[in-house]
Write a protein that holds these residues in place. Structure first.
Motif, short mmCIF file in Angstrom:
data_model
loop_
_atom_site.label_atom_id
_atom_site.label_comp_id
_atom_site.label_asym_id
_atom_site.label_seq_id
_atom_site.Cartn_x
_atom_site.Cartn_y
_atom_site.Cartn_z
N ALA A 102 0.85 -1.19 0.00
CA ALA A 102 0.00 0.00 0.00
C ALA A 102 0.89 1.24 0.00
O ALA A 102 2.10 1.16 0.20
CB ALA A 102 -0.94 0.02 1.20
N GLU A 105 -1.43 0.78 6.33
CA GLU A 105 -2.33 0.02 5.46
C GLU A 105 -1.64 -1.22 4.92
O GLU A 105 -2.26 -2.29 4.80
CB GLU A 105 -2.80 0.91 4.32
CG GLU A 105 -3.81 0.26 3.39
CD GLU A 105 -5.15 0.01 4.05
OE1 GLU A 105 -5.98 -0.71 3.45
OE2 GLU A 105 -5.36 0.51 5.17
N ARG A 156 -1.64 -3.80 7.69
CA ARG A 156 -2.98 -4.38 7.86
C ARG A 156 -3.27 -5.41 6.76
O ARG A 156 -3.78 -6.50 7.03
CB ARG A 156 -4.04 -3.27 7.82
CG ARG A 156 -5.46 -3.76 8.08
CD ARG A 156 -6.47 -2.65 7.84
NE ARG A 156 -6.50 -2.27 6.44
CZ ARG A 156 -7.16 -2.96 5.49
NH1 ARG A 156 -7.83 -4.06 5.81
NH2 ARG A 156 -7.16 -2.55 4.24
N LYS A 157 -2.93 -5.07 5.53
CA LYS A 157 -3.15 -6.01 4.42
C LYS A 157 -2.29 -7.26 4.58
O LYS A 157 -2.73 -8.37 4.25
CB LYS A 157 -2.83 -5.33 3.09
CG LYS A 157 -3.85 -4.30 2.65
CD LYS A 157 -3.49 -3.75 1.28
CE LYS A 157 -4.54 -2.78 0.79
NZ LYS A 157 -4.19 -2.24 -0.57
#
Length: 201
Positions: free
Chosen positions: A68, A73, A76-77
């Motif tokens: 990301a 982010e 988190r992914k």
């Protein structure tokens, strides 16, 4: 109308609480976070790639890669991708049933069982997988590539190939006692063949 809004808000709160409880069940470890620069006609853009490991500490473990433009982010992914790839591995108490070598691309990792109290003898990437899987006594050695992605992939290949005596007996159509007696005989012969060489040295 106010009654419906109250119910929908409660459901959203319950879903959020369920996700938090699910996250608490897993051990999450970030192995590496790389910033990648790509040059375009108008300039350079930066993105982040996070390599993450997730496990329940009871034999289930997986790894994932998240990308990301923001670091948070990407992390988190990465954890979401790792949770989708959870696999069950075979354990023997706090260690593994037998020695195994995992190979993936240029990565090669040797995993050896260890007696209780040994601890996790491993580097950063391999240690993260062992701790997430719940393995507390093991000896490991990384060979060839030091790329974290190759190392973790090779470690997972080795862990997925582990089999205990019951699984081997079922595959071969024999009893567990026959498998264990054959293993002991083979180990005894190996030691006997190695003794003359040691005496010669």
């Amino acid at each position: 109308m106010a009654y419906n809004d109250g119910n929908s808000g409660g459901r959203r709160g319950d879903n959020r609480r369920d996700r938090e409880e699910a996250n608490q069940e897993f051990i999450e470890k970030m192995v590496s976070l790389n910033r990648v620069a790509k040059t375009h006609k108008g300039g350079r853009t930066f993105t982040f790639a996070a390599l993450c490991v997730v496990g329940d500490g009871k034999g289930r473990v997986g790894y994932g890669l998240g990308k990301a433009q923001e670091a948070s982010e990407a992390i988190r992914k990465g954890f979401e991708d790792a949770r989708k790839k959870l696999v069950q591995i075979t354990l023997s108490g706090s260690t593994i049933p037998h020695e195994v070598t995992g190979v993936f691309g240029a990565g090669r990792v040797i995993l050896k069982p260890a007696p209780p109290g040994t601890g996790v003898i491993a580097g950063g990437a391999v240690r993260a997988v062992m701790e997430a899987a719940g393995i507390s006594d093991i000896r490991t050695k990384r060979l060839r590539s030091g790329n974290p992605q190759n190392v973790i992939a090779a470690t997972m290949v080795g862990l997925r190939s582990l089999r205990d005596a019951a699984q081997v007996a079922q595959t071969r159509g024999k009893t567990v006692e026959e498998i264990l007696s054959y293993t002991k005989t083979r180990v005894r012969r190996t030691r006997q063949n190695a003794e003359p060489e040691n005496q010669a040295d």
